[in-house]
Structures are given as C-alpha cells and as structure tokens.
Design a protein around this motif. Structure first.
Motif, short mmCIF file in Angstrom:
data_model
loop_
_atom_site.label_atom_id
_atom_site.label_comp_id
_atom_site.label_asym_id
_atom_site.label_seq_id
_atom_site.Cartn_x
_atom_site.Cartn_y
_atom_site.Cartn_z
N GLN A 116 -12.51 -11.44 9.13
CA GLN A 116 -11.95 -12.78 8.95
C GLN A 116 -12.72 -13.55 7.87
O GLN A 116 -12.14 -14.22 7.03
CB GLN A 116 -11.97 -13.55 10.27
N SER A 117 -14.04 -13.44 7.89
CA SER A 117 -14.87 -14.11 6.89
C SER A 117 -14.57 -13.58 5.49
O SER A 117 -14.45 -14.35 4.53
CB SER A 117 -16.35 -13.91 7.22
N SER A 172 -7.50 -19.01 -4.57
CA SER A 172 -7.21 -20.43 -4.76
C SER A 172 -7.87 -20.95 -6.03
O SER A 172 -7.28 -21.73 -6.78
CB SER A 172 -7.68 -21.22 -3.54
N GLU A 183 -9.43 -15.57 0.02
CA GLU A 183 -8.47 -16.67 -0.12
C GLU A 183 -9.03 -17.78 -1.00
O GLU A 183 -8.33 -18.34 -1.84
CB GLU A 183 -8.10 -17.22 1.25
N GLN A 184 -10.32 -18.08 -0.82
CA GLN A 184 -10.96 -19.10 -1.66
C GLN A 184 -10.94 -18.69 -3.13
O GLN A 184 -10.66 -19.51 -4.00
CB GLN A 184 -12.43 -19.28 -1.24
N ARG A 233 -14.73 -10.76 13.23
CA ARG A 233 -15.28 -11.95 12.57
C ARG A 233 -15.70 -11.63 11.14
O ARG A 233 -15.52 -12.46 10.24
CB ARG A 233 -16.43 -12.52 13.38
N GLU A 274 -11.27 -14.97 4.32
CA GLU A 274 -11.39 -16.37 3.93
C GLU A 274 -12.02 -16.50 2.55
O GLU A 274 -11.60 -17.34 1.74
CB GLU A 274 -12.20 -17.14 4.97
N GLN A 275 -13.03 -15.67 2.26
CA GLN A 275 -13.65 -15.69 0.93
C GLN A 275 -12.65 -15.27 -0.14
O GLN A 275 -12.59 -15.87 -1.22
CB GLN A 275 -14.87 -14.78 0.90
#
Length: 86
Positions: free
Chosen positions: A55-56, A66, A62-63, A52, A59-60
């Motif tokens: 994964q977090s 972006s 990826e943000q 987890r 995700e950060q």
C-alpha cells in the motif's frame, strides 16, 4: 550530499513486486488450511505487514504520477515525499 542511485533490486517497484509475490504465497498457504493456529496467526501478521508495504509503495507511485501530471501547472504541484515502509 546526494543519494546514491537506486539499484534495480532496491527500487520501489522491485520492492513492491517482491512484497506482493510473498503476500500471494502467504495467502495461498493459508487457503490450503494445512497450518496450525500458531502458524496461521504468524502468517496473518506477516500478510498484514506485506499488505502495508504494498500500500505504501502504491501511494508513492501515485504521488509520482501526480507530480508528472501536474508539470504543466506548477502552482498545483505538491512535493514528493519518499517514505520508508519499515
């Protein structure tokens, strides 16, 4: 008040790499099959927590990517929200 700059040890990348390394060790120990049932359950729980965290962190990342990619189109940008994995 502004945040203090992050040291390399506390960066999201360093935290991800440390969590991933520990996760690999947990999986390797479980695959050897030398642990008792209690040890295996504890290792499984630790592995889920590490997964987890990884994964977090992904995700950060990826943000952030972006946000950089949307720099040419500011109307399409979404604000970056840094979250704590704990």
């Amino acid at each position: 008040m502004s945040k203090a700059p992050k040291t390399p040890e506390s960066s999201p990348v360093a935290a991800f790499e440390k969590s991933l390394e520990e996760l690999e060790q947990v999986v390797s120990a479980m695959e050897r099959g030398e642990q008792s049932l209690d040890e295996s359950l504890a290792a499984y729980e630790r592995g889920i927590a590490l997964y987890r965290q990884c994964q977090s962190a992904l995700e950060q990342a990826e943000q952030r990517v972006s946000l950089v990619n949307n720099a040419a189109n500011p109307e399409q940008q979404t604000p970056f929200r840094e979250t704590d994995a704990d």
